[in-house]
Write an enzyme that holds these catalytic residues in place. Structure first.
Site, PDB file in Angstrom:
ATOM      1  N   ILE A   1       0.813  -1.212   0.000  1.00 43.67           N
ATOM      2  CA  ILE A   1       0.000   0.000   0.000  1.00 43.67           C
ATOM      3  C   ILE A   1       0.843   1.257   0.000  1.00 43.67           C
ATOM      4  O   ILE A   1       0.314   2.356   0.074  1.00 43.67           O
ATOM      5  CB  ILE A   1      -0.988   0.040   1.185  1.00 43.67           C
ATOM      6  CG1 ILE A   1      -0.229   0.041   2.516  1.00 43.67           C
ATOM      7  CG2 ILE A   1      -1.965  -1.108   1.113  1.00 43.67           C
ATOM      8  CD1 ILE A   1      -1.137   0.378   3.681  1.00 43.67           C
ATOM      9  N   GLU A   2       2.168   1.108  -0.095  1.00 45.93           N
ATOM     10  CA  GLU A   2       3.014   2.306  -0.157  1.00 45.93           C
ATOM     11  C   GLU A   2       3.646   2.395  -1.552  1.00 45.93           C
ATOM     12  O   GLU A   2       2.986   2.792  -2.500  1.00 45.93           O
ATOM     13  CB  GLU A   2       4.018   2.304   0.998  1.00 45.93           C
ATOM     14  CG  GLU A   2       3.270   2.339   2.350  1.00 45.93           C
ATOM     15  CD  GLU A   2       4.182   2.495   3.550  1.00 45.93           C
ATOM     16  OE1 GLU A   2       4.986   3.422   3.591  1.00 45.93           O
ATOM     17  OE2 GLU A   2       4.073   1.661   4.486  1.00 45.93           O
ATOM     18  N   MET A   3       4.887   1.979  -1.720  1.00 52.30           N
ATOM     19  CA  MET A   3       5.510   2.082  -3.033  1.00 52.30           C
ATOM     20  C   MET A   3       5.340   0.801  -3.866  1.00 52.30           C
ATOM     21  O   MET A   3       5.506   0.819  -5.091  1.00 52.30           O
ATOM     22  CB  MET A   3       6.988   2.480  -2.876  1.00 52.30           C
ATOM     23  CG  MET A   3       7.135   3.892  -2.290  1.00 52.30           C
ATOM     24  SD  MET A   3       8.811   4.295  -1.703  1.00 52.30           S
ATOM     25  CE  MET A   3       9.709   4.444  -3.233  1.00 52.30           C
TER      26      MET A   3
END
Lengths: 323, 323
Positions: free
Chosen positions: B133-135
């Protein structure tokens, strides 16, 4: 460009001799150096505070629906004010249909966006905020969000005055003012045009001559190396109707505004669909698309060298501190 | 903190007198100024090139799956190296479960992330690159992408040497080196601790005294105003199990690492779920959660003023030019 047109422009075809001072005068007319200040419209004069406000808005992700996308996300200062990916990525990871154009020297162009649907930076500035696949923020919501911050209240009042200074038009004006500062002077070409014969290597001079002799300069001319006009071109993989989507005119099918070649070495990948990764291949594609010929390898290599001579000094500034 | 513990620390409860030089010595022990250089681990010494490489990687969006998210997207230098939205937004617009913590002065903490699942900046650095859910970029792909650039090949070789210098461990080391430079000295509190009685207003001094007298300093102490320890707290709207998810220990249910209060005025909104927008409300929540009392309005206002005295000089640096 036809041979006749080439001759009319005083271009010499054939042997690529190293440029001399006679050439320099000729090149000076065709390319022109980056000006020390961009043209400023009478209805949006520059002030330091307006420029600072525009810089803050350029970096402001809270005028996007997600809260994390700003102008600087795709027009990334670390990446030549573009994104170095083939197609722009925006709200919720949606992939756009076109390559992000650089903002660098956009102030020197008379048509904005690939299809020229905006004439000025002011007309351009709000589009990406609203666009569903970019920042996806209705303008009235963006304005409301800015109004929540005392700092913006004060700065808009100082810059624009009036009863209700935070409004979409003024957001556009401030953004355009900041973008007009994003010029990249002092490239090897500029230093050459200013009289420094040594600023270009022999290879770059050969590339410049080939660029002129092949007629590339017909469209890629002036300080931005763009005529700001529309030309039909369908690069590999592209079905994009370009300017036609704006005008509905048959002659605009697959027409795009000539992109600036300033800083082209650091604003890859290339073309409206970003499908060409290298300058070498981009120059070959242009040869085939516009001149209907396969450019010789050595000429391509020389032109690549010349393209590297178009990289200027990047604007330097501290990060804004947002409220 | 109990009254007995407060007395053991030599704290005076009751009247909030303006601090005098006797107080200053006392406060100096509790808070400590920001050091001029962060603690450097023996296995990751700092060099200017390593720091520069780390800065480049911090701004490098091409080690994300979308190509547009970098460390600097959520840890935005324009926003106090955080994002000023309640919950972190990452790959494809996914919303995380926790507020982005600031990187500023993280080098002074002995536990990273809200739940302390990394002890060091080196251990922390790679998590967000990989996190879906980030990079959302597998580390081996991130490494492969970096290897495509000559500039990274050269810089990693210069900094780390060896046969295969571009590897995940070295990415983490470079990122950590850069992050260690992100200290914010010279806040009003630091100037006060250095002997300038006038650096704090009377209101801020009253706030500091209340902060100490109420026992807040038991956890928010030292140069970062954090003990780097875990304390149970369930702020409004939060069901997050916090440290328990790391250790599985009952006593860690809803426990979180004490966040730094350095620059707290510019790293809103607050708490693990980012649901509190103002310092005023955050202080009231802390009163209710940790002290089981409603702090008086004037005391809250004084503490808010003291919180503003914790904003230091932001790190200044030019944008990196990425390859």
């Amino acid at each position: 460009m036809t041979l006749a047109a080439g001759l009319a422009l005083g271009l010499s075809f054939g042997n690529a001799a190293v440029a001399d001072s006679h050439d320099m005068a000729r090149y000076k007319e065709m390319f022109e150096p980056i000006p020390s200040i961009a043209p400023i419209p009478a209805d949006n004069t520059q002030t330091p505070v307006k420029i600072e406000l525009g810089k803050m808005l350029f970096f402001e992700p809270r005028i996007s629906a997600s809260g994390i996308i700003s102008c600087a996300t795709c027009h990334n200062p670390a990446l030549g004010f573009a994104d170095r990916i083939p197609l722009a990525v925006g709200h919720m990871g949606q992939v756009g249909e076109r390559k992000t154009p650089t903002v660098l020297n956009a102030a020197l162009l008379e048509a904005q966006f690939w299809d020229g649907r905006a004439a000025t930076l002011e007309e351009q500035a709000l589009g990406p905020i609203e666009a569903d696949i970019e920042m996806a923020m209705p303008l009235d919501e963006a304005v409301q969000r800015l109004k929540e911050f005392d700092v913006y209240q004060e700065m808009f009042a100082e810059v624009f005055g009036g009863d209700d200074p935070i409004k979409a038009d003024n957001v556009a004006k401030a953004l355009a003012s900041f973008q007009r500062t994003l010029l990249t002077p002092n490239s090897p070409l500029d230093r050459y045009l200013a009289g420094d014969e040594q600023a270009l290597t022999d290879k770059q001079k050969r590339g410049m001559r080939a660029f002129v002799d092949r007629g590339c300069v017909a469209c890629h001319r002036g300080p931005a190396l763009s005529d700001s006009q529309f030309h039909r071109i369908q690069v590999p993989g592209s079905t994009d109707l370009g300017r036609y989507l704006v005008t509905g005119e048959e002659h605009d099918r697959h027409a795009f505004r000539t992109p600036t070649l300033r800083n082209v070495a650091v604003t890859y990948p290339y073309f409206n669909n970003g499908q060409v990764a290298t300058l070498d291949e981009a120059i070959r594609v242009m040869g085939r698309e516009m001149l209907n010929l396969d450019l010789p390898d050595d000429e391509v290599a020389d032109m690549v060298a010349f393209m590297h001579a178009l990289t200027g000094d990047m604007p330097e500034f501290a990060f804004p501190a947002l409220p």
